[in-house]
Design a protein around this motif. Sequence first.
Motif, PDB file in Angstrom:
ATOM      1  N   LEU A   4      27.876  24.827   3.202  1.00 28.17           N
ATOM      2  CA  LEU A   4      29.130  24.233   2.759  1.00 28.17           C
ATOM      3  C   LEU A   4      29.190  22.740   3.047  1.00 28.17           C
ATOM      4  O   LEU A   4      29.852  21.989   2.327  1.00 28.17           O
ATOM      5  CB  LEU A   4      30.303  24.952   3.444  1.00 28.17           C
ATOM      6  CG  LEU A   4      31.711  24.506   3.094  1.00 28.17           C
ATOM      7  CD1 LEU A   4      31.983  24.681   1.603  1.00 28.17           C
ATOM      8  CD2 LEU A   4      32.734  25.266   3.903  1.00 28.17           C
ATOM      9  N   THR A   5      28.469  22.281   4.060  1.00 29.52           N
ATOM     10  CA  THR A   5      28.497  20.855   4.419  1.00 29.52           C
ATOM     11  C   THR A   5      27.971  19.966   3.297  1.00 29.52           C
ATOM     12  O   THR A   5      28.272  18.782   3.265  1.00 29.52           O
ATOM     13  CB  THR A   5      27.668  20.588   5.694  1.00 29.52           C
ATOM     14  OG1 THR A   5      26.370  21.143   5.520  1.00 29.52           O
ATOM     15  CG2 THR A   5      28.326  21.183   6.912  1.00 29.52           C
ATOM     16  N   PHE A   6      27.200  20.521   2.361  1.00 27.89           N
ATOM     17  CA  PHE A   6      26.654  19.731   1.252  1.00 27.89           C
ATOM     18  C   PHE A   6      27.548  19.727   0.013  1.00 27.89           C
ATOM     19  O   PHE A   6      27.225  19.082  -0.975  1.00 27.89           O
ATOM     20  CB  PHE A   6      25.262  20.237   0.859  1.00 27.89           C
ATOM     21  CG  PHE A   6      24.219  19.982   1.914  1.00 27.89           C
ATOM     22  CD1 PHE A   6      23.941  18.694   2.347  1.00 27.89           C
ATOM     23  CD2 PHE A   6      23.527  21.032   2.490  1.00 27.89           C
ATOM     24  CE1 PHE A   6      22.995  18.450   3.324  1.00 27.89           C
ATOM     25  CE2 PHE A   6      22.566  20.803   3.467  1.00 27.89           C
ATOM     26  CZ  PHE A   6      22.306  19.510   3.885  1.00 27.89           C
ATOM     27  N   ALA A   7      28.666  20.448   0.058  1.00 25.53           N
ATOM     28  CA  ALA A   7      29.577  20.502  -1.097  1.00 25.53           C
ATOM     29  C   ALA A   7      30.294  19.165  -1.254  1.00 25.53           C
ATOM     30  O   ALA A   7      30.577  18.481  -0.271  1.00 25.53           O
ATOM     31  CB  ALA A   7      30.592  21.618  -0.919  1.00 25.53           C
ATOM     32  N   ASN A   8      30.584  18.804  -2.495  1.00 26.23           N
ATOM     33  CA  ASN A   8      31.324  17.579  -2.773  1.00 26.23           C
ATOM     34  C   ASN A   8      32.814  17.804  -2.570  1.00 26.23           C
ATOM     35  O   ASN A   8      33.328  18.892  -2.823  1.00 26.23           O
ATOM     36  CB  ASN A   8      31.076  17.123  -4.219  1.00 26.23           C
ATOM     37  CG  ASN A   8      29.627  16.760  -4.453  1.00 26.23           C
ATOM     38  OD1 ASN A   8      28.988  16.154  -3.609  1.00 26.23           O
ATOM     39  ND2 ASN A   8      29.112  17.150  -5.596  1.00 26.23           N
ATOM     40  N   VAL A   9      33.513  16.751  -2.131  1.00 25.09           N
ATOM     41  CA  VAL A   9      34.958  16.826  -1.945  1.00 25.09           C
ATOM     42  C   VAL A   9      35.631  17.101  -3.286  1.00 25.09           C
ATOM     43  O   VAL A   9      35.284  16.501  -4.304  1.00 25.09           O
ATOM     44  CB  VAL A   9      35.488  15.511  -1.334  1.00 25.09           C
ATOM     45  CG1 VAL A   9      37.007  15.493  -1.310  1.00 25.09           C
ATOM     46  CG2 VAL A   9      34.928  15.318   0.068  1.00 25.09           C
ATOM     47  N   GLY A  10      36.557  18.048  -3.300  1.00 19.43           N
ATOM     48  CA  GLY A  10      37.285  18.395  -4.513  1.00 19.43           C
ATOM     49  C   GLY A  10      36.603  19.434  -5.376  1.00 19.43           C
ATOM     50  O   GLY A  10      37.171  19.904  -6.356  1.00 19.43           O
ATOM     51  N   SER A  61      34.504  23.171  12.096  1.00 21.22           N
ATOM     52  CA  SER A  61      33.502  22.222  12.583  1.00 21.22           C
ATOM     53  C   SER A  61      32.301  22.205  11.645  1.00 21.22           C
ATOM     54  O   SER A  61      32.099  23.123  10.842  1.00 21.22           O
ATOM     55  CB  SER A  61      33.049  22.619  13.994  1.00 21.22           C
ATOM     56  OG  SER A  61      32.340  23.840  13.943  1.00 21.22           O
ATOM     57  N   LYS A  62      31.508  21.171  11.785  1.00 16.98           N
ATOM     58  CA  LYS A  62      30.293  21.063  10.971  1.00 16.98           C
ATOM     59  C   LYS A  62      29.356  22.231  11.250  1.00 16.98           C
ATOM     60  O   LYS A  62      28.713  22.754  10.339  1.00 16.98           O
ATOM     61  CB  LYS A  62      29.599  19.732  11.273  1.00 16.98           C
ATOM     62  CG  LYS A  62      28.450  19.419  10.353  1.00 16.98           C
ATOM     63  CD  LYS A  62      27.897  18.045  10.602  1.00 16.98           C
ATOM     64  CE  LYS A  62      26.879  17.688   9.532  1.00 16.98           C
ATOM     65  NZ  LYS A  62      26.388  16.330   9.686  1.00 16.98           N
ATOM     66  N   GLU A  63      29.287  22.669  12.518  1.00 14.30           N
ATOM     67  CA  GLU A  63      28.428  23.794  12.877  1.00 14.30           C
ATOM     68  C   GLU A  63      28.845  25.072  12.155  1.00 14.30           C
ATOM     69  O   GLU A  63      28.007  25.821  11.671  1.00 14.30           O
ATOM     70  CB  GLU A  63      28.459  24.022  14.407  1.00 14.30           C
ATOM     71  CG  GLU A  63      27.788  22.943  15.215  1.00 14.30           C
ATOM     72  CD  GLU A  63      28.616  21.670  15.366  1.00 14.30           C
ATOM     73  OE1 GLU A  63      29.868  21.742  15.266  1.00 14.30           O
ATOM     74  OE2 GLU A  63      28.037  20.596  15.534  1.00 14.30           O
ATOM     75  N   MET A  64      30.164  25.304  12.091  1.00 13.46           N
ATOM     76  CA  MET A  64      30.663  26.489  11.374  1.00 13.46           C
ATOM     77  C   MET A  64      30.385  26.349   9.879  1.00 13.46           C
ATOM     78  O   MET A  64      29.999  27.315   9.220  1.00 13.46           O
ATOM     79  CB  MET A  64      32.168  26.670  11.590  1.00 13.46           C
ATOM     80  CG  MET A  64      32.513  27.167  12.956  1.00 13.46           C
ATOM     81  SD  MET A  64      32.043  28.874  13.145  1.00 13.46           S
ATOM     82  CE  MET A  64      32.918  29.285  14.614  1.00 13.46           C
TER      83      MET A  64
END
Length: 70
Positions: A4-10, A61-64
Amino acid sequence: MMPLTFANVGETNMIKKIGGSPDVKKHLENLGFVAGGDVTVITETGGNVIVNVKESRVAISKEMAMKIMI
């Protein structure tokens, strides 16, 4: 499939898999993160991510976020 951390905002994405220990999986499921559900990244601040999931805003968090695969 990517975290999920690589998903774009919006951008709205479908959750494909939840990783981590059984306790982590249960915690994320309780927050509304389930395979097949939609998740939208609202903003990213200091490595933490605020998302819309099941009509609610949730900060994780980024870890989650790394354990949630889209």
